[in-house]
Motif scaffolding. Structure first.
Motif, mmCIF file in Angstrom:
data_model
loop_
_atom_site.group_PDB
_atom_site.id
_atom_site.type_symbol
_atom_site.label_atom_id
_atom_site.label_comp_id
_atom_site.label_asym_id
_atom_site.label_seq_id
_atom_site.Cartn_x
_atom_site.Cartn_y
_atom_site.Cartn_z
ATOM 1 N N ARG A 28 0.834 -1.206 0.000
ATOM 2 C CA ARG A 28 0.000 0.000 0.000
ATOM 3 C C ARG A 28 0.876 1.268 0.000
ATOM 4 N N GLN A 29 1.984 1.227 0.716
ATOM 5 C CA GLN A 29 2.898 2.370 0.746
ATOM 6 C C GLN A 29 3.480 2.630 -0.645
ATOM 7 N N GLU A 82 2.166 1.777 -3.521
ATOM 8 C CA GLU A 82 1.111 2.285 -4.396
ATOM 9 C C GLU A 82 0.955 3.791 -4.238
ATOM 10 N N GLU A 83 1.031 4.252 -3.004
ATOM 11 C CA GLU A 83 0.897 5.682 -2.751
ATOM 12 C C GLU A 83 2.059 6.463 -3.362
ATOM 13 N N GLN A 84 3.277 5.932 -3.192
ATOM 14 C CA GLN A 84 4.446 6.641 -3.706
ATOM 15 C C GLN A 84 4.533 6.583 -5.235
ATOM 16 N N SER A 88 2.064 6.425 -7.252
ATOM 17 C CA SER A 88 0.950 7.142 -7.890
ATOM 18 C C SER A 88 1.401 8.495 -8.456
ATOM 19 N N THR A 89 2.581 8.972 -8.026
ATOM 20 C CA THR A 89 3.127 10.213 -8.578
ATOM 21 C C THR A 89 3.536 10.018 -10.033
#
Length: 209
Positions: A95-96, A98-100, A102-103
């Motif tokens: 999940r971490q 995916e967040e990073q 997404s940039t």
């Protein structure tokens, strides 16, 4: 006169040694790190240095790959450098990422799997003192005291197994429990078998004869 002088020098050296010994600074106590697993029925494996990670980014094979967690608990991918991964579950890390990512990627979907398990030191179970082969062992789900003692070869002939202690982090503080290892493994008293948790330390003292 010479003898008196020698005695004086010796006394001065002893006094200097005593003063130096008394002024030695004391190191701070080791940092207490609580495990995410506080219940034997809810074990969560945490990534640690030396683990092999397979990071798969759906539809993006060019940034997927295999990575070894560095001693500082980080990995570097082709898009994100120095990602802190130690102390996280594979799902948390996915999940971490995916967040990073997404940039750079629209709606990334990441899967993380682990091979060559090591885990953080804080998650290992340690046996010290009068065990046949005292050592640190990677925690395994549903591990018990009996499993642990089999792994370290039991007690030495000098062990005071019934005076053993189990140190565990409870609510952020180290708590000590009494355990009767000798009754368990020498007398077969299975009532003395207890569940282990990640980070537990078993201390087995030497018997006084």
């Amino acid at each position: 006169m010479i003898k008196a002088r020698q005695i004086g020098i010796t006394a001065l050296l002893i006094a200097t040694f005593v003063i130096s010994a008394c002024s030695v600074n004391k190191l701070p106590e080791a940092t207490t790190r609580a495990s995410l697993t506080s219940n034997v029925n809810d074990y969560q494996y945490l990534i640690g240095p030396g683990d092999n990670l397979t990071i798969f980014v759906w539809r993006n094979p060019e940034i997927s790959g295999n990575f070894v967690v560095r001693p500082d608990g980080k990995v570097t991918t082709s898009l994100v450098e120095d990602i802190e991964v130690a102390g996280r579950t594979p799902t948390m890390l996915a999940r971490q990422l995916e967040e990073q990512l997404s940039t750079y990627i629209n709606n990334p979907r990441v899967t993380v799997s682990v091979g060559r398990f090591n885990g953080p030191f804080s998650e290992q179970v340690r046996v010290i003192g009068e065990a046949t082969n005292p050592k640190a062992i990677n925690y395994t789900q549903n591990m018990t005291l009996l499993d642990l003692m089999i792994a370290v070869g039991g007690l030495t002939e000098f062990a005071s197994g019934n005076n053993a202690k189990l140190v565990r982090v409870v609510d952020g503080k180290q708590t000590t429990f009494e355990i009767k290892v000798e009754d368990l493994i020498k007398d077969g008293d299975i009532r003395e078998n207890v569940d282990m948790l990640p980070g537990d330390i078993v201390i087995i003292p030497e018997a006084w004869f």
